[in-house]
Design a protein around this motif. Structure first.
Motif, mmCIF file in Angstrom:
data_model
loop_
_atom_site.group_PDB
_atom_site.id
_atom_site.type_symbol
_atom_site.label_atom_id
_atom_site.label_comp_id
_atom_site.label_asym_id
_atom_site.label_seq_id
_atom_site.Cartn_x
_atom_site.Cartn_y
_atom_site.Cartn_z
ATOM 1 N N ALA A 144 0.804 -1.222 0.000
ATOM 2 C CA ALA A 144 0.000 0.000 0.000
ATOM 3 C C ALA A 144 0.828 1.258 0.000
ATOM 4 C CB ALA A 144 -0.913 0.000 1.226
ATOM 5 N N TRP A 152 -9.069 -0.703 -4.248
ATOM 6 C CA TRP A 152 -9.119 -0.236 -2.871
ATOM 7 C C TRP A 152 -10.569 -0.227 -2.402
ATOM 8 C CZ3 TRP A 152 -4.443 1.511 -0.628
ATOM 9 C CH2 TRP A 152 -3.376 1.673 -1.519
ATOM 10 N N LEU A 217 -1.509 4.544 -0.394
ATOM 11 C CA LEU A 217 -2.407 4.781 0.733
ATOM 12 C C LEU A 217 -2.289 6.218 1.232
ATOM 13 C CD1 LEU A 217 -4.387 3.502 2.786
ATOM 14 C CD2 LEU A 217 -2.407 2.990 4.212
ATOM 15 N N HIS A 221 -5.282 9.077 1.521
ATOM 16 C CA HIS A 221 -5.640 9.745 2.771
ATOM 17 C C HIS A 221 -5.521 11.265 2.643
ATOM 18 C CE1 HIS A 221 -6.736 6.840 5.808
ATOM 19 N NE2 HIS A 221 -5.814 6.009 5.353
ATOM 20 N N ALA A 236 -8.262 0.792 2.539
ATOM 21 C CA ALA A 236 -7.426 -0.408 2.554
ATOM 22 C C ALA A 236 -7.382 -1.015 1.164
ATOM 23 C CB ALA A 236 -7.977 -1.429 3.550
ATOM 24 N N THR A 244 -7.460 -5.293 7.837
ATOM 25 C CA THR A 244 -7.573 -3.926 8.347
ATOM 26 C C THR A 244 -8.772 -3.786 9.275
ATOM 27 O OG1 THR A 244 -6.542 -3.016 6.361
ATOM 28 C CG2 THR A 244 -7.895 -1.518 7.664
ATOM 29 N N SER A 293 -0.656 -3.755 4.466
ATOM 30 C CA SER A 293 -1.691 -2.753 4.234
ATOM 31 C C SER A 293 -2.214 -2.185 5.529
ATOM 32 C CB SER A 293 -2.844 -3.364 3.431
ATOM 33 O OG SER A 293 -3.449 -4.407 4.183
ATOM 34 N N LEU A 297 -1.975 1.961 7.351
ATOM 35 C CA LEU A 297 -3.242 2.531 7.773
ATOM 36 C C LEU A 297 -3.182 2.970 9.223
ATOM 37 C CD1 LEU A 297 -6.189 3.081 7.016
ATOM 38 C CD2 LEU A 297 -6.750 0.821 7.912
#
Length: 725
Positions: A144, A152, A217, A221, A236, A244, A293, A297
């Motif tokens: 990720a 995703w 990732l 975000h 995720a 996740t 992943s 996160l």
């Protein structure tokens, strides 16, 4: 914050980021691509792109996305920041700025042909940079934190207050679509109220969706950075989504967690058993994929900022820091200062009444009010003071572009950028300083060949300097070029009929001729200068700010343009003097001391100098100079004033003391009276004129210079001369 306020905040931030982008490009060009600078450069355009997406400004998003691709390859080392790439990125910067300015002005943006040309150049760079072009993504990997085309799953649990904060959930989807493809969206309305319980300002919408794109990732975000404070955002990779959710780093409640689980299953999330069955030969790899992943996160959503063990405390501290500043419209601040000006006048009237009645208690009360008014005035004016670096920072780009055009090698040195000046004056200084800098490069700095022949460094220097002196601000624009040619200026002035051939001028008067309209000594007209347009505008602009400009120049050494300005245009501390039956104001910042005029000099109208403790002080008798009747049998006084290193004694009939002066501009019909800088209203309702000390000192300096020159000429001819009136 409503939508209008939010988009205005976006424009303000975007213009600040563009200024940072320009500064970084110029710095990176001279520091050979510092990695930290390149990362900061990428973040500026990335933030503009993200913010523009929130407001569905697709044109800006699309263009900045292509610039972002080039900057990403630049910071990864696939591209090198050379002169050509810097020029291209600066032109892209100008294009984005023009697009934003068109939105602000609600006018047409830059033409499509120029944008297409820039995009073509960017595409050519991307295609030749090495590696795989953006249109042909590399095979996807299951991590990720590296960019690859992959699927995703997202859960956007927008908080109830996002609408009140000026954020539109739909705009996030619009921006997300620029990064890839949003294939499935499930709208969720868990808290929707009916009837009178429904609040139109509250958000009830949450979303679960599936997305495919070449991204990371962290990038995803960043899309939701503005909404993260009051929302639950889960992102995720499809392969690691179950892991996740199992870890639940975002701290979802059981009900919300079960809801996300159910909808992600609908969107294609595999259970752990299904993931293992799908990859029977590599079970460990599938497990590692989920861990990889989940870890980013956790770092992105749940981990507190560095140096803080509590994310809520860190957020509170961040908001407290933001709360130290507040944006205020300039018009509101101007209106407040005008009201304070009227309060100053009213306070002066109160002081006058208190003195006339002679009541001690009333005088003490009036003095207290005056002190409070002065504190309010000082505090309010300080709000208008900004660092002059705000305007100085425009000029590195100007110097770079002009030197490239002229084929010269010039560097710009900036000193005193933290010096503060009234915001209203900052806004009006841009054009005059621009003219001076461009003329310094074109006319002042020699070519590399000439500088080498004269034993100078090949690289010329233009210097911007700002500092405070005697209650004024001085701005110097200097260069180490060839200096002004005195004889050439004189010849051109005589040829144009500005002066006669036998005119006796001081050096300052000769240099001042370049400010005459249409005056130019350039041998040829260029795109930079040579038409005689600009220097007269410079002087006019400075004079409109109640300032002066002087020139010092030495052949083959360089030239200095020295601008002197008052700190503010609104309210000043003044010193009241009486001349005849009229009252005048002298700016207190220029006053050094007051003395009584010696009796021997009162009747000798031709005596225009005073021995002040061994120093010869020039005198200017204001009654005679202003052509007003002098007071009879008055005890005359001398107010010693100074501008720069020059002192003059102003002879007046009476001293009335200090006075807070609200400056009222004179009408256009009085604009030709140079020695009057404005007017004010006294406490008794009378009008008092404000004297321009700079003009008075300059008049005395020219008077004495002419007298010395005439006396010297008579002496050379063997003729005796007497001082003239």
């Amino acid at each position: 914050m409503n939508l209008d306020q939010a988009i205005q905040a976006f424009f303000d931030e975007a213009f600040e980021l563009l200024q940072q982008m320009e500064d970084i490009l110029l710095d990176a060009e001279s520091t050979q691509s510092d990695p930290e600078l390149l990362n900061a450069l990428f973040r500026t355009i990335h933030t503009i792109k993200g913010s523009a997406g929130l407001f569905a400004l697709d044109g800006i998003v699309g263009f900045t996305h292509q610039v972002e691709n080039a900057l990403d390859r630049l910071r990864s080392g696939e591209l090198t920041l050379n002169e050509n790439l810097t020029s291209l990125l600066l032109r892209c910067h100008d294009h984005v700025k023009a697009m934003l300015q068109a939105l602000v002005n609600q006018s047409d943006g830059p033409d499509e042909a120029s944008q297409a040309a820039l995009l073509a150049e960017l595409a050519a760079l991307t295609a030749t940079a090495g590696g795989t072009p953006a249109s042909e993504p590399e095979p996807a990997t299951a991590t990720a934190d590296t960019a690859a085309t992959m699927d995703w799953l997202l859960y956007l649990g927008f908080g109830p207050d996002v609408l009140r904060h000026g954020l539109d959930p739909a705009s996030f989807l619009s921006y997300l679509a620029t990064l890839g493809e949003v294939s499935h969206v499930i709208p969720l309305l868990p808290g929707l109220q009916a009837g009178t319980a429904y609040d139109p300002e509250q958000n009830y919408l949450q979303l679960a969706l599936r997305f495919r794109g070449e991204t990371t990732l962290a990038t995803l975000h960043d899309v939701f950075e503005f909404a993260r404070e009051d929302s639950h955002i889960l992102i995720a990779p499809l392969a690691g989504a179950a892991a996740t959710l199992a870890r639940n780093e975002a701290g979802l409640g059981d009900t919300e967690l079960a809801q996300v689980h159910a909808h992600w299953l609908t969107l294609g999330m595999q259970t752990p058993d299904e993931a293992v069955a799908a990859s029977p030969d590599e079970p460990e790899q599938a497990a590692d994929s989920g861990a990889q992943s989940a870890a980013p996160l956790a770092a992105s959503v749940a981990a507190p900022p560095a140096g803080s063990s509590n994310p809520k405390k860190a957020k509170t501290a961040e908001k407290a820091g933001e709360g130290r500043f507040i944006r205020v419209e300039a018009e509101k601040l101007d209106a407040l200062i005008n009201l304070i000006g009227e309060l100053v006048i009213a306070g002066a009237a109160g002081n006058l009444l208190a003195r006339q009645h002679g009541a001690m208690a009333l005088q003490e009360w009036s003095q207290g009010i005056s002190t409070l008014i002065e504190q309010i005035r000082t505090g309010t004016l300080s709000m208008r003071m900004v660092q002059i670096g705000e305007i100085f920072n425009r000029f590195p780009r100007v110097v770079r572009d002009v030197t490239k055009e002229l084929g010269k090698d010039v560097q710009l040195d900036i000193v005193g950028a933290d010096t503060e000046l009234d915001k209203s004056m900052i806004d009006k200084l841009g054009d005059p300083l621009m003219h001076l800098i461009r003329n310094a490069i074109d006319h002042g700095i020699e070519t590399v060949a000439v500088r080498t022949e004269r034993g100078k460094p090949a690289r010329g220097t233009v210097r911007l300097n700002a500092y405070h002196e005697s209650g004024s601000i001085l701005i110097e624009v200097s260069d180490d070029g060839g200096g002004l040619h005195r004889d050439r200026i004189l010849a051109k002035a005589i040829d144009r009929g500005l002066i006669t051939a036998d005119a006796a001028l001081t050096e300052q008067e000769i240099f001042a001729l370049i400010f005459e309209p249409g005056f130019s000594t350039a041998a040829q007209v260029t795109s930079i200068s040579g038409r005689g347009v600009g220097m007269d505008v410079v002087r006019r602009s400075i004079e409109q700010l109640r300032g002066t400009i002087q020139i010092d120049s030495t052949p083959d050494v360089g030239t200095v343009f020295r601008i002197r300005l008052p700190l503010t245009l609104a309210i000043i501390d003044g010193f009241l003097v009486e001349i005849g039956k009229a009252t005048y104001v002298i700016p207190l910042e220029a006053v050094i001391e007051c003395i009584e005029l010696p009796e021997a000099l009162r009747d000798a109208s031709h005596a225009d100098h005073l021995n002040l403790r061994g120093e010869l002080l020039p005198l200017l008798r204001l009654a005679s100079f202003l052509e007003v009747p002098a007071a009879e049998n008055a005890r005359q006084n001398v107010v010693v004033v100074r501008t720069g290193d020059r002192k003059v004694g102003l002879v007046v009939d009476g001293l009335l003391g200090e006075f807070q002066t609200v400056i009222k501009p004179l009408g256009s019909m009085f604009s030709h009276i140079k020695v009057i800088g404005g007017s004010t209203i006294l406490g008794n309702g009378q009008i008092a004129l404000i004297l321009d000390v700079n003009e008075l000192v300059q008049h005395v300096t020219l008077r004495d210079s002419a007298r010395f020159s005439l006396t010297h000429d008579f002496a050379m001819l063997g003729i005796s001369s007497q001082p003239t009136k």
